[in-house]
Design a protein around this motif. Structure first.
Motif, PDB file in Angstrom:
ATOM      1  N   HIS A   1      19.160  -5.867  99.572  1.00 40.46           N
ATOM      2  CA  HIS A   1      18.505  -5.004  98.628  1.00 40.46           C
ATOM      3  C   HIS A   1      18.236  -3.457  99.360  1.00 40.46           C
ATOM      4  CE1 HIS A   1      16.559  -5.317  94.356  1.00 40.46           C
ATOM      5  NE2 HIS A   1      16.752  -4.304  94.698  1.00 40.46           N
TER       6      HIS A   1
ATOM      7  N   HIS B   1       8.345  -2.944  94.415  1.00 35.91           N
ATOM      8  CA  HIS B   1       9.248  -4.231  94.120  1.00 35.91           C
ATOM      9  C   HIS B   1       8.792  -5.531  94.527  1.00 35.91           C
ATOM     10  CE1 HIS B   1      13.315  -6.065  94.065  1.00 35.91           C
ATOM     11  NE2 HIS B   1      13.206  -6.510  95.138  1.00 35.91           N
TER      12      HIS B   1
ATOM     13  N   ARG C   1      21.105  -5.664  89.406  1.00 40.71           N
ATOM     14  CA  ARG C   1      20.068  -6.684  89.706  1.00 40.71           C
ATOM     15  C   ARG C   1      21.021  -7.965  89.780  1.00 40.71           C
ATOM     16  NH1 ARG C   1      16.615  -3.426  90.597  1.00 40.71           N
ATOM     17  NH2 ARG C   1      14.947  -3.006  89.663  1.00 40.71           N
TER      18      ARG C   1
ATOM     19  N   GLY D   1      13.795  -0.491  87.462  1.00 37.67           N
ATOM     20  CA  GLY D   1      13.958  -1.901  86.575  1.00 37.67           C
ATOM     21  C   GLY D   1      12.427  -2.191  86.323  1.00 37.67           C
TER      22      GLY D   1
END
Length: 325
Positions: A279, A51, A232, A75
């Motif tokens: 996150h 990430h 997101r 993603g």
């Protein structure tokens, strides 16, 4: 086979020495770095990127031997898929790792907002002791409309939890015609915005969804709604959100992701009706282990020429055909 792992500069997913000690007969070598050199990129047969590692065209241009890249995320909004495909590099994500954890994190944020935990915690910290010390309404679950924007695996996992608690659930997702479990009602984005007491986001970041929640959308929300985002950050226009909070269109924003992470605007950090988490929704000890295992497993399968269901560019030209070998 040489596998290069590019760890996140923000968060170290890989523990020191985690991939250094393998059996001597192991047919691959793993090198871990957060700042890959040109030489490391050039000699890697496969690359695993975690990430916040941006895979752009200049980086891809340095991948001279690479046959496959696995993004250890769901993603792919920070990956130049076209650059990889042009160079004949297969791209895969890791599928639905962390779905249950994200649903649980979102449910925790929703309940925290609904039960006014921020208000009560601040009140008692100041020495108070009154259940009336809150802003807005306190509704029971059965009296609360939960709107889910995005009804894929994570949205559905959240819906199952919320349905068990009695929430009235509606969703907007052009790709999902009907909830087969009968626990949520599909409809338009406009109808969801007008009905929902709590709106939770569960969709990928694409050019179409970037700043989906903007001034126009906030103006169409049920006044005083709560926003929860574990998807997101850039799906939400931060400036528009701050205006919506200021005007009261949005009563509370509970956010695990922001377009400005890892440095959120100070105005959001300090806002009494905003709760931020770093996150972290994907995380549990179990999901972190699955994330790394699935990324490495997908990479080894791709390098062996085996089928991997999470490949997103299976028709890309081979390296040899493009003259990159």
């Amino acid at each position: 086979m040489n596998i290069l792992m590019i760890d996140s500069l923000r968060v170290n997913y890989v523990e020191p020495g985690e991939y250094c000690c393998g059996p001597e007969q192991q047919p691959y070598a793993v090198e871990v770095t957060s700042n890959p050199s040109d030489e490391q990129l050039a000699r890697a047969d496969g690359i695993i990127a975690f990430h916040s590692v941006v895979i752009d065209e200049p980086l891809v241009a340095k991948m001279h031997r690479c046959r496959a890249l696995v993004k250890a995320t769901i993603g792919l909004d920070d990956v130049d898929v076209e650059a990889l495909s042009t160079k004949g590099i297969l791209l895969s994500n890791i599928g639905s790792v962390g779905v249950e954890e994200v649903a649980e994190h979102a449910m925790a944020l929703i309940l925290s907002a609904q039960r006014k935990l921020l208000d009560y915690a601040a009140h008692t910290r100041r020495g108070g002791w009154s259940w009336r010390a809150h802003s807005g309404e306190v509704k029971a679950c059965r009296d609360t409309v939960l709107g889910l924007i995005g009804y894929g695996a994570t949205g559905q996992a959240l819906a199952r939890r919320a349905a068990a608690m009695g929430y009235q659930i509606c969703y907007y997702d052009p790709c999902v015609e009907k909830c087969v479990e009968g626990i949520a009602e599909g409809g338009s984005l406009e109808s969801l915005l007008a009905r929902a007491d709590v709106i939770s986001l569960h969709l990928p970041l694409t050019p179409d969804t970037r700043h989906l929640l903007n001034d126009r959308c906030f103006s169409r929300m049920k006044r005083g709604a709560t926003l929860v985002n574990t998807a997101r950050g850039a799906i939400v226009d931060t400036d528009a959100l701050q205006r919506a909070l200021q005007s009261g269109l949005v009563s509370m924003a509970f956010l695990d992701v922001l377009q400005e992470e890892p440095t959120p605007p100070q105005a959001l950090i300090d806002h009494e009706r905003v709760l931020l988490t770093p996150h972290a929704a994907f995380y549990s000890e179990r999901s972190l282990g699955q994330l790394k295992a699935r990324a490495l497993g997908a990479m080894l399968s791709l390098l062996r020429g085996e089928r991997v269901d999470t490949v997103v560019n299976p028709d890309c030209a081979r390296m040899e055909a493009k003259g990159y070998a």
